[in-house]
Design a protein around this motif. Structure first.
Motif, PDB file in Angstrom:
ATOM      1  N   THR A   1       0.822  -1.216   0.000  1.00 39.53           N
ATOM      2  CA  THR A   1       0.000   0.000   0.000  1.00 39.53           C
ATOM      3  C   THR A   1       0.854   1.265   0.000  1.00 39.53           C
ATOM      4  OG1 THR A   1      -0.165  -0.083   2.425  1.00 39.53           O
ATOM      5  CG2 THR A   1      -1.929  -1.134   1.165  1.00 39.53           C
ATOM      6  N   GLY A   2       2.050   1.177   0.593  1.00 35.95           N
ATOM      7  CA  GLY A   2       2.943   2.334   0.590  1.00 35.95           C
ATOM      8  C   GLY A   2       3.355   2.717  -0.816  1.00 35.95           C
ATOM      9  N   PHE A   3       3.613   1.729  -1.660  1.00 40.12           N
ATOM     10  CA  PHE A   3       3.968   2.005  -3.049  1.00 40.12           C
ATOM     11  C   PHE A   3       2.786   2.597  -3.813  1.00 40.12           C
ATOM     12  CE2 PHE A   3       7.471  -1.340  -2.761  1.00 40.12           C
ATOM     13  CZ  PHE A   3       8.476  -0.385  -2.743  1.00 40.12           C
ATOM     14  N   ILE A   4       1.581   2.115  -3.507  1.00 38.27           N
ATOM     15  CA  ILE A   4       0.381   2.675  -4.148  1.00 38.27           C
ATOM     16  C   ILE A   4       0.259   4.157  -3.813  1.00 38.27           C
ATOM     17  CG2 ILE A   4      -2.130   2.618  -4.251  1.00 38.27           C
ATOM     18  CD1 ILE A   4      -1.011   0.190  -5.561  1.00 38.27           C
ATOM     19  N   ASP A   5       0.476   4.517  -2.553  1.00 35.68           N
ATOM     20  CA  ASP A   5       0.411   5.922  -2.141  1.00 35.68           C
ATOM     21  C   ASP A   5       1.464   6.751  -2.870  1.00 35.68           C
ATOM     22  OD1 ASP A   5      -1.663   5.363  -0.409  1.00 35.68           O
ATOM     23  OD2 ASP A   5      -0.370   5.115   1.343  1.00 35.68           O
ATOM     24  N   ASP A   6       2.677   6.197  -3.017  1.00 32.73           N
ATOM     25  CA  ASP A   6       3.740   6.912  -3.719  1.00 32.73           C
ATOM     26  C   ASP A   6       3.396   7.118  -5.187  1.00 32.73           C
ATOM     27  OD1 ASP A   6       5.282   7.238  -1.506  1.00 32.73           O
ATOM     28  OD2 ASP A   6       6.874   5.856  -2.099  1.00 32.73           O
ATOM     29  N   ILE A   7       2.766   6.120  -5.799  1.00 29.64           N
ATOM     30  CA  ILE A   7       2.376   6.242  -7.204  1.00 29.64           C
ATOM     31  C   ILE A   7       1.319   7.324  -7.363  1.00 29.64           C
ATOM     32  CG2 ILE A   7       1.192   5.042  -9.087  1.00 29.64           C
ATOM     33  CD1 ILE A   7       2.587   2.462  -8.144  1.00 29.64           C
ATOM     34  N   ARG A   8       0.334   7.332  -6.473  1.00 30.08           N
ATOM     35  CA  ARG A   8      -0.749   8.311  -6.561  1.00 30.08           C
ATOM     36  C   ARG A   8      -0.250   9.740  -6.336  1.00 30.08           C
ATOM     37  NH1 ARG A   8      -5.698   5.532  -3.069  1.00 30.08           N
ATOM     38  NH2 ARG A   8      -6.414   4.080  -4.689  1.00 30.08           N
ATOM     39  N   SER A   9       0.680   9.902  -5.418  1.00 29.98           N
ATOM     40  CA  SER A   9       1.169  11.241  -5.072  1.00 29.98           C
ATOM     41  C   SER A   9       2.252  11.752  -6.021  1.00 29.98           C
ATOM     42  CB  SER A   9       1.718  11.243  -3.645  1.00 29.98           C
ATOM     43  OG  SER A   9       2.846  10.384  -3.532  1.00 29.98           O
TER      44      SER A   9
ATOM     45  N   VAL B   1       5.333  10.680  -5.963  1.00 28.25           N
ATOM     46  CA  VAL B   1       6.645  10.494  -5.337  1.00 28.25           C
ATOM     47  C   VAL B   1       7.433   9.409  -6.057  1.00 28.25           C
ATOM     48  CG1 VAL B   1       7.831   9.754  -3.235  1.00 28.25           C
ATOM     49  CG2 VAL B   1       5.888  11.322  -3.081  1.00 28.25           C
ATOM     50  N   MET B   2       6.756   8.344  -6.448  1.00 30.03           N
ATOM     51  CA  MET B   2       7.438   7.243  -7.117  1.00 30.03           C
ATOM     52  C   MET B   2       8.083   7.705  -8.417  1.00 30.03           C
ATOM     53  SD  MET B   2       8.277   4.047  -7.064  1.00 30.03           S
ATOM     54  CE  MET B   2       7.175   3.213  -5.914  1.00 30.03           C
ATOM     55  N   ASP B   3       7.376   8.494  -9.203  1.00 30.33           N
ATOM     56  CA  ASP B   3       7.925   8.964 -10.465  1.00 30.33           C
ATOM     57  C   ASP B   3       9.156   9.839 -10.247  1.00 30.33           C
ATOM     58  OD1 ASP B   3       5.802   7.623 -11.497  1.00 30.33           O
ATOM     59  OD2 ASP B   3       4.706   9.387 -12.187  1.00 30.33           O
ATOM     60  N   ARG B   4       9.127  10.652  -9.200  1.00 41.11           N
ATOM     61  CA  ARG B   4      10.288  11.501  -8.906  1.00 41.11           C
ATOM     62  C   ARG B   4      11.471  10.656  -8.444  1.00 41.11           C
ATOM     63  NH1 ARG B   4       6.235  14.797  -6.577  1.00 41.11           N
ATOM     64  NH2 ARG B   4       6.853  14.210  -4.456  1.00 41.11           N
ATOM     65  N   MET B   5      11.188   9.623  -7.667  1.00 44.01           N
ATOM     66  CA  MET B   5      12.259   8.743  -7.201  1.00 44.01           C
ATOM     67  C   MET B   5      12.933   8.032  -8.378  1.00 44.01           C
ATOM     68  SD  MET B   5      12.588   8.692  -3.793  1.00 44.01           S
ATOM     69  CE  MET B   5      13.082   7.059  -3.268  1.00 44.01           C
TER      70      MET B   5
ATOM     71  N   LEU C   1      15.141   0.787  -3.900  1.00 43.64           N
ATOM     72  CA  LEU C   1      13.795   1.286  -3.623  1.00 43.64           C
ATOM     73  C   LEU C   1      12.920   0.180  -3.035  1.00 43.64           C
ATOM     74  CD1 LEU C   1      13.131   3.408  -6.852  1.00 43.64           C
ATOM     75  CD2 LEU C   1      13.731   4.248  -4.561  1.00 43.64           C
ATOM     76  N   VAL C   2      13.119  -1.028  -3.530  1.00 42.05           N
ATOM     77  CA  VAL C   2      12.353  -2.169  -3.021  1.00 42.05           C
ATOM     78  C   VAL C   2      12.917  -2.654  -1.691  1.00 42.05           C
ATOM     79  CG1 VAL C   2      11.649  -4.542  -3.487  1.00 42.05           C
ATOM     80  CG2 VAL C   2      11.700  -2.871  -5.351  1.00 42.05           C
ATOM     81  N   ALA C   3      14.245  -2.784  -1.624  1.00 45.17           N
ATOM     82  CA  ALA C   3      14.880  -3.314  -0.415  1.00 45.17           C
ATOM     83  C   ALA C   3      14.709  -2.383   0.777  1.00 45.17           C
ATOM     84  CB  ALA C   3      16.366  -3.562  -0.667  1.00 45.17           C
ATOM     85  N   GLY C   4      14.769  -1.084   0.545  1.00 43.61           N
ATOM     86  CA  GLY C   4      14.626  -0.127   1.646  1.00 43.61           C
ATOM     87  C   GLY C   4      13.265  -0.218   2.306  1.00 43.61           C
ATOM     88  N   GLN C   5      12.231  -0.338   1.477  1.00 42.12           N
ATOM     89  CA  GLN C   5      10.888  -0.477   2.037  1.00 42.12           C
ATOM     90  C   GLN C   5      10.722  -1.817   2.716  1.00 42.12           C
ATOM     91  OE1 GLN C   5       7.957  -2.335   0.904  1.00 42.12           O
ATOM     92  NE2 GLN C   5       6.222  -1.002   1.370  1.00 42.12           N
TER      93      GLN C   5
ATOM     94  N   ALA D   1       1.506  -4.498  -6.055  1.00 39.86           N
ATOM     95  CA  ALA D   1       1.193  -3.071  -6.026  1.00 39.86           C
ATOM     96  C   ALA D   1       1.777  -2.351  -7.241  1.00 39.86           C
ATOM     97  CB  ALA D   1       1.732  -2.448  -4.743  1.00 39.86           C
ATOM     98  N   LEU D   2       3.006  -2.681  -7.591  1.00 43.82           N
ATOM     99  CA  LEU D   2       3.671  -2.015  -8.712  1.00 43.82           C
ATOM    100  C   LEU D   2       3.067  -2.416 -10.054  1.00 43.82           C
ATOM    101  CD1 LEU D   2       7.328  -2.368  -7.408  1.00 43.82           C
ATOM    102  CD2 LEU D   2       6.092  -0.206  -7.746  1.00 43.82           C
TER     103      LEU D   2
END
Length: 259
Positions: A81-89, A91-95, A105-109, A164-165
């Motif tokens: 769900t954290g990745f879903i939130d990042d995609i919606r906001s 943040v994921m695209d900027r990362m 990005l995967v290992a840190g989460q 999620a991804l």
């Protein structure tokens, strides 16, 4: 000069940890959930210990390893769900425009989720003692049980991240996770011994990762530890976690190519 993979992963973990601290209700729910399960299942199914063939006089001692693994299983299933939130906001695209390794990005989460699962595991074991469970395997047995829970959590956290991804939708993630975790729970030995399960459930349970983890915990926390079982089931869980982690990194790259 770019940062090393370890440094990048540490920074991603730090980011997720700070975000979790800012929303303490999430950790609170994660801790309260196993309390409810222990009290609910411990009381509802306590009479099962009197059924011939159960093999134990203390259902709470039998139940704690099952609740331990169920707790990390469910926590892992919602990790994406954290990745879903990042995609919606956005943040994921900027990362993804930064030079950070996609695996970081995967290992840190994943590391942050495993820390939460470890805290949950300690809470389950502590509450189990207060509820009357006994751990004859001592400190070593408890460490082995927690280790098994971390392998199970790693597998399902990575699975949730991959879904999620690829799905990129909260409703889809919840639906897919529910379809996976509910059958996994009741087609395992988390709540009932193998001898009391229908024959077809016994067969399915043999291939269930939740059963593998529960078996490791139960034998390691007993007086007569089957180290052969611990070794084989741990290897299976490790292989599963490695394969699913690889898939989650591939899912991250797939998401990036779709931008």
């Amino acid at each position: 000069m770019s940062a090393t993979w370890v440094t990048q992963t540490t920074q991603v973990t730090r980011r997720w940890t700070i975000d979790g601290i800012r929303q303490p209700w999430g950790l609170g729910v994660a801790v309260i959930q196993p309390v409810i399960w222990l009290l609910l299942f411990g009381n509802v199914f306590s009479s099962v210990a009197t059924v011939p063939g159960f093999g134990s006089d203390d259902y709470m001692t039998f139940l704690v390893p099952g609740i331990l693994m169920m707790t990390v299983l469910y926590s892992g299933a919602w990790a994406g769900t954290g990745f879903i939130d990042d995609i919606r906001s956005g943040v994921m695209d900027r990362m993804l425009t930064s030079p950070v390794h996609r695996s970081s990005l995967v290992a840190g989460q994943l590391v942050q989720q495993l820390v939460i699962c470890f805290v949950q595991g300690l809470c389950v074991l502590g509450i189990g003692v207060l509820a009357g469970a006994s751990y004859e395997g001592g400190p070593l047995g408890l460490l082995v049980a927690l280790g098994a829970s971390m392998l199970l959590a790693a597998a399902f956290c990575s699975l949730s991240a991959a879904v999620a991804l690829l799905a990129r939708d909260q409703t889809a993630l919840i639906g897919i996770s529910t379809i996976i975790v509910l059958p996994a729970t009741f087609l395992s030995t988390a709540l009932m011994p193998t001898s009391l399960l229908p024959s077809w459930v016994q067969t399915v349970a043999q291939f269930n990762p939740l059963t593998w983890a529960v078996e490791i915990a139960r034998t390691s926390m007993s007086t007569d530890v089957d180290w052969s079982l611990v070794g084989t089931r741990s290897l299976w869980l490790l292989l599963l976690a490695a394969v699913v982690a690889w898939w989650s990194v591939r899912a991250m790259r797939t998401y990036q190519r779709s931008l």
